[in-house]
Design an enzyme around this catalytic site. Structure first.
Site, PDB file in Angstrom:
ATOM      1  N   HIS A 118       0.810  -1.212   0.000  1.00 43.92           N
ATOM      2  CA  HIS A 118       0.000   0.000   0.000  1.00 43.92           C
ATOM      3  C   HIS A 118       0.849   1.270   0.000  1.00 43.92           C
ATOM      4  O   HIS A 118       1.888   1.349   0.639  1.00 43.92           O
ATOM      5  CB  HIS A 118      -0.940   0.017   1.211  1.00 43.92           C
ATOM      6  N   ASP A 119       0.396   2.241  -0.768  1.00 39.66           N
ATOM      7  CA  ASP A 119       0.974   3.586  -0.821  1.00 39.66           C
ATOM      8  C   ASP A 119       2.380   3.614  -1.418  1.00 39.66           C
ATOM      9  O   ASP A 119       3.087   4.611  -1.261  1.00 39.66           O
ATOM     10  CB  ASP A 119       0.991   4.241   0.570  1.00 39.66           C
ATOM     11  N   GLY A 136       5.067  -1.063   2.705  1.00 41.85           N
ATOM     12  CA  GLY A 136       4.238   0.110   2.490  1.00 41.85           C
ATOM     13  C   GLY A 136       5.027   1.398   2.428  1.00 41.85           C
ATOM     14  O   GLY A 136       6.084   1.540   3.044  1.00 41.85           O
TER      15      GLY A 136
END
Length: 268
Positions: A118-119, A136
């Site tokens: 994520h991200d 992440g």
């Protein structure tokens, strides 16, 4: 051609000349660009955006919710640019409220079993070799190459035109234009082969070499090395790109290996 054995949500937006093989699962709120080929047993979850002329190989999972306990089902995206190849069993997760998006750029090659958490922000023309694992919030700039079985810690930043050896543990930021290897991950020279292939002149490569010679080989502390580079070398876009990267680093940059044999002191 779209196989009748694929399941495609009626709200998914499928471009022209898209090929979708049997046993693909495409959920709601998905956009797939023209000319893309999605192969068997790929799952594309909601909130995924896939560009034009991509190839996504069997077993890949795009847009799954993040493996982050803070995630509360907020609306976020997973984006893939144009002309990118996603090989077998790659996983790319949606973002969180940090950046709201996980992004893989255009003209990338993400090899089998890699994970983009994520991200993460992965630039254009990036190669992640087999089983590279990005935690992440990792940023990978354009034209970076990360060798197989390497893992990047959360919030690390990997600069443009870098080459990182396989099986590396990336715990610090890796500034642009360098090669990094060994344990702990260390500066081992500039990526002169990659830079030459991408059209950098001998003079520009020599400039990059001089900057990193001061920064790493002369064994100054980083703040002193930055000061010397500003004093001794003319201001150029390349110099400012490197120094800007260093100044913005929140977790610090890699160091020169303490037992290095000096090979990095040879520019050509």
């Amino acid at each position: 051609m779209i196989s009748p054995l694929a399941h495609i949500h009626p709200n998914a937006q499928i471009g022209n000349n898209v090929t979708i093989d049997p046993f693909v699962m495409i959920h709601d709120d998905v956009v797939i660009g023209d000319g893309t080929h999605i192969m068997s047993n790929v799952t594309v979850f909601p909130c995924s955006r896939i560009g034009k002329n991509c190839r996504i190989f069997p077993g890949a999972v795009i847009g799954a919710v993040p493996q982050d306990l803070k995630y509360r089902n907020e609306y976020t995206l997973a984006e893939i640019g144009d002309n990118t190849t996603i090989r077998e069993c790659v996983t790319i997760h949606r973002g969180t409220t940090d950046k709201n998006t996980t992004r893989v750029g255009s003209n990338c090659l993400i090899m089998a079993y890699a994970h983009v958490a994520h991200d993460c922000m992965v630039g254009n023309n990036v190669i992640l070799a087999n089983s590279v694992q990005l935690a992440g919030h990792v940023t990978v700039d354009d034209f970076a190459i990360i060798g197989g079985l390497s893992a990047a810690h959360q919030f690390t930043h990997i600069g443009a035109h870098t080459y990182i050896a396989g099986m590396s543990a990336i715990r610090k930021d890796v500034p642009p234009f360098v090669k990094a290897a060994r344990e702990p991950l260390s500066y081992v020279g500039i990526n002169n082969v990659g830079l030459s292939r991408r059209g950098y002149s001998k003079e520009k490569i020599e400039e990059i070499f001089k900057i990193y010679h001061i920064l790493f080989v002369e064994k100054h502390i980083v703040s002193k090395a930055v000061q010397l580079i500003e004093q001794m070398l003319p201001e150029t876009d390349t110099r400012e790109e490197i120094l800007g990267f260093i100044r913005k680093s929140e977790i610090g940059i890699i160091k020169r290996h303490s037992q290095n044999n000096g090979d990095e002191d040879i520019a050509f």
